[in-house]
Design a protein around this motif. Structure first.
Motif, PDB file in Angstrom:
ATOM      1  N   SER A   1       0.827  -1.213   0.000  1.00 33.09           N
ATOM      2  CA  SER A   1       0.000   0.000   0.000  1.00 33.09           C
ATOM      3  C   SER A   1       0.858   1.259   0.000  1.00 33.09           C
ATOM      4  O   SER A   1       0.410   2.330  -0.439  1.00 33.09           O
ATOM      5  N   VAL A   2       2.093   1.158   0.493  1.00 37.21           N
ATOM      6  CA  VAL A   2       3.029   2.283   0.456  1.00 37.21           C
ATOM      7  C   VAL A   2       4.156   1.923  -0.504  1.00 37.21           C
ATOM      8  O   VAL A   2       5.036   1.121  -0.186  1.00 37.21           O
ATOM      9  N   THR A   3       4.109   2.480  -1.695  1.00 38.84           N
ATOM     10  CA  THR A   3       5.108   2.200  -2.715  1.00 38.84           C
ATOM     11  C   THR A   3       5.252   3.418  -3.615  1.00 38.84           C
ATOM     12  O   THR A   3       4.474   4.374  -3.519  1.00 38.84           O
ATOM     13  N   ASN A   4       6.260   3.402  -4.439  1.00 39.35           N
ATOM     14  CA  ASN A   4       6.536   4.487  -5.388  1.00 39.35           C
ATOM     15  C   ASN A   4       6.759   5.833  -4.695  1.00 39.35           C
ATOM     16  O   ASN A   4       6.465   6.893  -5.233  1.00 39.35           O
ATOM     17  N   TYR A   5       7.329   5.788  -3.505  1.00 41.00           N
ATOM     18  CA  TYR A   5       7.625   7.032  -2.804  1.00 41.00           C
ATOM     19  C   TYR A   5       9.092   7.400  -3.010  1.00 41.00           C
ATOM     20  O   TYR A   5       9.938   6.553  -3.322  1.00 41.00           O
ATOM     21  N   GLY A   6       9.395   8.666  -2.828  1.00 37.92           N
ATOM     22  CA  GLY A   6      10.764   9.146  -3.001  1.00 37.92           C
ATOM     23  C   GLY A   6      10.774  10.627  -3.264  1.00 37.92           C
ATOM     24  O   GLY A   6       9.941  11.364  -2.742  1.00 37.92           O
ATOM     25  N   GLY A   7      11.695  11.083  -4.101  1.00 35.71           N
ATOM     26  CA  GLY A   7      11.795  12.503  -4.370  1.00 35.71           C
ATOM     27  C   GLY A   7      12.795  12.809  -5.458  1.00 35.71           C
ATOM     28  O   GLY A   7      13.482  11.920  -5.972  1.00 35.71           O
ATOM     29  N   ASP A   8      12.887  14.087  -5.819  1.00 37.55           N
ATOM     30  CA  ASP A   8      13.786  14.582  -6.857  1.00 37.55           C
ATOM     31  C   ASP A   8      14.891  15.426  -6.246  1.00 37.55           C
ATOM     32  O   ASP A   8      14.710  16.068  -5.204  1.00 37.55           O
TER      33      ASP A   8
ATOM     34  N   ARG B   1      27.664  12.039  -4.185  1.00 42.07           N
ATOM     35  CA  ARG B   1      26.467  11.998  -3.343  1.00 42.07           C
ATOM     36  C   ARG B   1      25.339  12.835  -3.957  1.00 42.07           C
ATOM     37  O   ARG B   1      25.558  13.979  -4.374  1.00 42.07           O
ATOM     38  N   GLN B   2      24.145  12.241  -3.979  1.00 43.90           N
ATOM     39  CA  GLN B   2      22.944  12.938  -4.429  1.00 43.90           C
ATOM     40  C   GLN B   2      21.870  12.805  -3.353  1.00 43.90           C
ATOM     41  O   GLN B   2      21.707  11.731  -2.767  1.00 43.90           O
ATOM     42  N   GLU B   3      21.134  13.895  -3.104  1.00 39.90           N
ATOM     43  CA  GLU B   3      20.082  13.900  -2.088  1.00 39.90           C
ATOM     44  C   GLU B   3      18.720  14.108  -2.735  1.00 39.90           C
ATOM     45  O   GLU B   3      18.592  14.868  -3.703  1.00 39.90           O
ATOM     46  N   PHE B   4      17.700  13.477  -2.154  1.00 44.39           N
ATOM     47  CA  PHE B   4      16.359  13.444  -2.728  1.00 44.39           C
ATOM     48  C   PHE B   4      15.316  13.789  -1.657  1.00 44.39           C
ATOM     49  O   PHE B   4      14.842  12.902  -0.931  1.00 44.39           O
ATOM     50  N   PRO B   5      14.946  15.054  -1.515  1.00 42.48           N
ATOM     51  CA  PRO B   5      13.887  15.411  -0.557  1.00 42.48           C
ATOM     52  C   PRO B   5      12.546  14.825  -0.989  1.00 42.48           C
ATOM     53  O   PRO B   5      12.259  14.690  -2.180  1.00 42.48           O
ATOM     54  N   VAL B   6      11.724  14.495  -0.025  1.00 46.66           N
ATOM     55  CA  VAL B   6      10.429  13.870  -0.275  1.00 46.66           C
ATOM     56  C   VAL B   6       9.581  14.731  -1.214  1.00 46.66           C
ATOM     57  O   VAL B   6       9.556  15.957  -1.101  1.00 46.66           O
ATOM     58  N   ASP B   7       8.878  14.093  -2.158  1.00 49.35           N
ATOM     59  CA  ASP B   7       8.041  14.836  -3.099  1.00 49.35           C
ATOM     60  C   ASP B   7       6.575  14.836  -2.651  1.00 49.35           C
ATOM     61  O   ASP B   7       6.186  14.150  -1.698  1.00 49.35           O
TER      62      ASP B   7
ATOM     63  N   ASN C   1      11.062  13.329   5.041  1.00 54.40           N
ATOM     64  CA  ASN C   1      12.171  12.463   4.627  1.00 54.40           C
ATOM     65  C   ASN C   1      13.095  13.136   3.611  1.00 54.40           C
ATOM     66  O   ASN C   1      12.636  13.818   2.694  1.00 54.40           O
ATOM     67  N   VAL C   2      14.382  12.893   3.783  1.00 48.69           N
ATOM     68  CA  VAL C   2      15.378  13.212   2.755  1.00 48.69           C
ATOM     69  C   VAL C   2      16.244  11.977   2.585  1.00 48.69           C
ATOM     70  O   VAL C   2      16.900  11.531   3.535  1.00 48.69           O
ATOM     71  N   TRP C   3      16.231  11.403   1.388  1.00 48.04           N
ATOM     72  CA  TRP C   3      17.051  10.236   1.094  1.00 48.04           C
ATOM     73  C   TRP C   3      18.340  10.687   0.413  1.00 48.04           C
ATOM     74  O   TRP C   3      18.395  11.746  -0.205  1.00 48.04           O
ATOM     75  N   ALA C   4      19.364   9.865   0.526  1.00 48.49           N
ATOM     76  CA  ALA C   4      20.622  10.140  -0.165  1.00 48.49           C
ATOM     77  C   ALA C   4      21.210   8.826  -0.665  1.00 48.49           C
ATOM     78  O   ALA C   4      21.019   7.766  -0.056  1.00 48.49           O
ATOM     79  N   VAL C   5      21.909   8.915  -1.784  1.00 47.80           N
ATOM     80  CA  VAL C   5      22.639   7.776  -2.337  1.00 47.80           C
ATOM     81  C   VAL C   5      24.060   8.242  -2.603  1.00 47.80           C
ATOM     82  O   VAL C   5      24.275   9.339  -3.143  1.00 47.80           O
TER      83      VAL C   5
END
Length: 214
Positions: A124-131, A140-146, A164-168
């Motif tokens: 039910s919780v999928t396709n989440y993330g950010g740009d 390093r790249q960071e992706f704040p929640v969209d 949320n802020v994700w990073a890779v």
């Protein structure tokens, strides 16, 4: 009256000017953007898998502590890279529910998460993330929640995740200590959430089975 030598010089000058104006030798090639370098580094790992572990130590992730983990750069094209994330749950059982998707967009890079159940159905919780909102670095790249993710989190009772802020991260190729890292932070949250896993890129491992549903 122009002398013979003056006429010769004037003629030579007239011939040289058009040639100079038509010079089409290429200038220096533009430097690739940090995001392009980052994406190309990921592409170099395509088809390979690497072992990793949880390096953060928050209580919320205690069940993952010490468990074997594998990231597999399973599929790549010019604009999208799919990275299934596998977590061991016992001596012969793995959780294969998660896939990270990193995509080029017109404005930068995008990170999304695909979650499936063992029967292949979507969670039910999928396709989440950010740009990305800045160029970041090649490492390093960071992706704040969209907005789409915020709406999904709120609809599923996950209000703390709306900050949320994700990073890779990915090291330059060839380094003896090269690593890939996935990270989650909530810089504006009361719980000060921090989750980070790291993978050793110096030692590929055998690719795992496909994630659930693939």
């Amino acid at each position: 009256m122009m002398s013979k030598s003056m006429i010769i010089c004037a003629t030579a000058l007239a011939l040289c000017v058009p040639l100079a104006a038509c010079d089409t030798s290429p200038g220096p090639a533009p430097e690739p953007s940090p995001q392009n370098v980052f994406f190309e580094r990921l592409g170099l790992l395509c088809g390979k898998a690497y072992a990793g572990t949880l390096v953060s130590d928050q209580k919320a992730d205690a069940e993952m502590a010490g468990k074997p983990m594998i990231m597999h750069v399973a599929a790549c094209d010019l604009n999208e890279i799919l990275i299934p994330f596998h977590i061991a749950e016992g001596s012969a059982k793995w959780n294969r529910s998660r896939t990270w998707l990193i995509t080029r967009t017109a404005d930068g890079l995008r990170l999304k998460h695909r979650h499936r159940h063992e029967d292949g159905s979507l969670d039910s919780v999928t396709n989440y993330g950010g740009d990305t909102v800045s160029e970041g670095t090649a490492d390093r790249q960071e992706f704040p929640v969209d907005a789409e993710s915020i709406s999904s989190f709120r609809a599923n009772g996950l209000d703390p995740s709306v900050t949320n802020v994700w990073a890779v991260e990915i090291s330059p190729p060839g380094q003896s200590d090269a690593h890939f890292a996935y990270e989650l932070r909530r810089p504006k949250s009361a719980d000060d959430r921090y989750f980070r896993v790291e993978f050793d890129l110096s030692k590929p491992v055998s690719p795992p089975p496909p994630p659930w549903g693939d």
